[in-house]
Design a protein around this motif. Sequence first.
Motif, short mmCIF file in Angstrom:
data_model
loop_
_atom_site.label_atom_id
_atom_site.label_comp_id
_atom_site.label_asym_id
_atom_site.label_seq_id
_atom_site.Cartn_x
_atom_site.Cartn_y
_atom_site.Cartn_z
N GLU A 115 0.79 -1.22 0.00
CA GLU A 115 0.00 0.00 0.00
C GLU A 115 0.83 1.29 0.00
OE1 GLU A 115 -3.23 1.05 2.89
OE2 GLU A 115 -3.81 -0.96 2.23
N THR A 116 1.89 1.29 0.83
CA THR A 116 2.67 2.53 0.94
C THR A 116 3.28 2.92 -0.40
OG1 THR A 116 3.31 1.53 3.01
CG2 THR A 116 4.31 3.65 2.51
N ALA A 117 3.86 1.92 -1.07
CA ALA A 117 4.50 2.20 -2.36
C ALA A 117 3.44 2.64 -3.37
CB ALA A 117 5.23 0.96 -2.86
N ALA A 118 2.29 1.95 -3.38
CA ALA A 118 1.24 2.29 -4.34
C ALA A 118 0.74 3.72 -4.09
CB ALA A 118 0.08 1.30 -4.24
N ASN A 119 0.53 4.07 -2.82
CA ASN A 119 0.03 5.41 -2.51
C ASN A 119 1.04 6.49 -2.89
OD1 ASN A 119 -2.31 4.41 -1.61
ND2 ASN A 119 -1.78 4.48 0.58
N TRP A 120 2.32 6.17 -2.66
CA TRP A 120 3.35 7.15 -3.01
C TRP A 120 3.28 7.47 -4.50
CZ3 TRP A 120 8.24 6.83 -5.76
CH2 TRP A 120 9.03 7.97 -5.60
N LEU A 121 3.05 6.42 -5.30
CA LEU A 121 3.03 6.61 -6.75
C LEU A 121 1.80 7.36 -7.24
CD1 LEU A 121 4.53 3.24 -7.95
CD2 LEU A 121 5.47 5.51 -8.35
N THR A 122 0.74 7.40 -6.41
CA THR A 122 -0.46 8.10 -6.89
C THR A 122 -0.46 9.58 -6.51
OG1 THR A 122 -1.64 7.55 -4.87
CG2 THR A 122 -1.96 6.07 -6.75
N ASP A 123 0.50 10.00 -5.71
CA ASP A 123 0.47 11.38 -5.25
C ASP A 123 1.11 12.31 -6.28
OD1 ASP A 123 0.38 13.72 -3.94
OD2 ASP A 123 1.62 13.11 -2.22
N THR A 124 0.28 12.81 -7.20
CA THR A 124 0.84 13.64 -8.28
C THR A 124 1.28 15.02 -7.79
OG1 THR A 124 -1.42 14.27 -8.84
CG2 THR A 124 -0.42 12.54 -10.17
N GLU A 125 1.00 15.33 -6.53
CA GLU A 125 1.45 16.62 -5.99
C GLU A 125 2.81 16.49 -5.30
OE1 GLU A 125 0.22 19.70 -6.45
OE2 GLU A 125 -1.10 18.63 -7.84
N ASP A 126 3.32 15.27 -5.20
CA ASP A 126 4.60 15.06 -4.53
C ASP A 126 5.74 15.42 -5.51
OD1 ASP A 126 6.98 14.01 -3.55
OD2 ASP A 126 6.01 12.29 -2.59
N GLY A 127 6.35 16.58 -5.30
CA GLY A 127 7.35 17.09 -6.23
C GLY A 127 8.53 16.15 -6.41
N PHE A 128 8.96 15.56 -5.30
CA PHE A 128 10.13 14.68 -5.33
C PHE A 128 9.84 13.47 -6.22
CE2 PHE A 128 12.64 11.28 -3.19
CZ PHE A 128 13.89 11.77 -3.54
N ARG A 129 8.67 12.89 -6.01
CA ARG A 129 8.26 11.74 -6.81
C ARG A 129 8.15 12.11 -8.29
NH1 ARG A 129 4.07 11.26 -9.73
NH2 ARG A 129 2.96 9.31 -10.03
N ASN A 130 7.48 13.26 -8.54
CA ASN A 130 7.34 13.71 -9.93
C ASN A 130 8.70 13.87 -10.59
OD1 ASN A 130 4.60 13.88 -9.56
ND2 ASN A 130 4.54 16.10 -9.32
#
Length: 448
Positions: free
Chosen positions: A130-145
């Motif tokens: 779940e944690t990894a999946a949720n991280w990937l859905t957060d399009t507002e997370d600049g670092f991830r983007n």
Amino acid sequence: MASTSTTERGSWNSKLGFVLAAAGSAVGLGNIWAFPTKVATEGGAAYIIVYLICTFLIGFPVMVAELAIGRKSGKNPVGAFKALSSNKFFPLVGLWGIICGIMILSFYTVIAGWAFGYAFEEIFFFLNWETAANWLTDTEDGFRNAIIASVFMLGTIKIITAGISGGIEKATKFMMPLLIGIIVIMIAYVLTQPGASEGVREYLLPDFSRINAKLIFSAMGQAFFSLSLGMGALITYGSYLNKKENIPQAAAFVTLADVGIAILAGLLIIPSMYVAKEAGIDIFVGEELASSTNLVFQILPALFHSIGGATGLLLGVVFFLLLSIAALTSTISLLEVPVSFVIDEYKIQRKKAAWGVGLGVLVISIIVSFNTSLIGTFDSIFNNLGLPIGGLLTCVFVAFVWKTDSALTEMEFGFAGIRQTLFSKVWPIFIYVICPIAILYNIVSNFL
Ligand code: PHE
């Protein structure tokens, strides 16, 4: 035989290779992400009709013009305008195109990164991580983007460093058939699901009362963006085109491929929304159907999750890979434009140029990654306004500076009898009158 200078710059190996590469440039997020939701929210099939008119009557003639400029000059957009006249203004039009391309690429990679990230989100969801999946859905997370956009940009750079036939042509020849196959298989699946027929009706029933200046402006902008016009991508791709090839015919293939895939994508996405509705997922935001980001990155994943199991996983992964492949064949062309400019004008080697320019654009992408509200701003300036302006000035150049007659002479290579065809009588009228007036009217009415 290609001329020596063309060979040094690289050239397409075959006509099919060129058509697939140019269609790859055209088919992208514009077709699969933007087109279906514009249709859904702006009048159903009435939007499609206006869009088809814009594509064939405005987009296609401009595409022919860009390809002719590119092949005649054998240069990047700035070099091409310089080579074909001594006028000092038009190279600036080429430069404006390059700037638009860079700015579009800077946000395009961020959206492409969302799509790519979601392919993995589907896998992590299936595995219950779940944690990894949720991280990937957060399009507002600049670092991830920023991380995923960087991966996407590095892939684009890597393909471009391998050159025209060995890199771009080879990659798109593999990816385009895959993309068409995936869309067709997914449509076949979705159309058999409950709720799909309501979506098909919604997609294909026109609401003519919704046609107004705003809709026409939107459809024209969409046509320019979707056909990759107005920023020199097709001047650049045309510059690698062999003299044996028939330009109007190649442009027709590319236009048909682009329109065909947009319409297929609509047939996949809109029925999918109604299948989601049937499954209890809310597909409306207020009164309106959900569009672009909400649709592709919320409703569709919710649908795949509700289908669940191996089927849900497979559909989700395949859909987001489809979107990523379509985006990649477009980012390749967006990056190739400034890269070819640097290679031609500053005599820099392809490898260095691709890394230098690509990493430069990546810096802007990273800024966009952390400030996603810039996407809308950049989209309005460099896409909605920038591309039609580029297209308008390209028409003005061909009509009044280079002359449509010189363009037709260039098109005689590969199409010997062109002067005897109706095309040679009608195309100049579009370039002199119809396209410029339509584009200008649209830009001005949008301002007012
Ligand atoms: N045509 C691409 C799409 O539909 C976007 C693009 C615009 C690519 C301009 C190159 C140049 O997504």
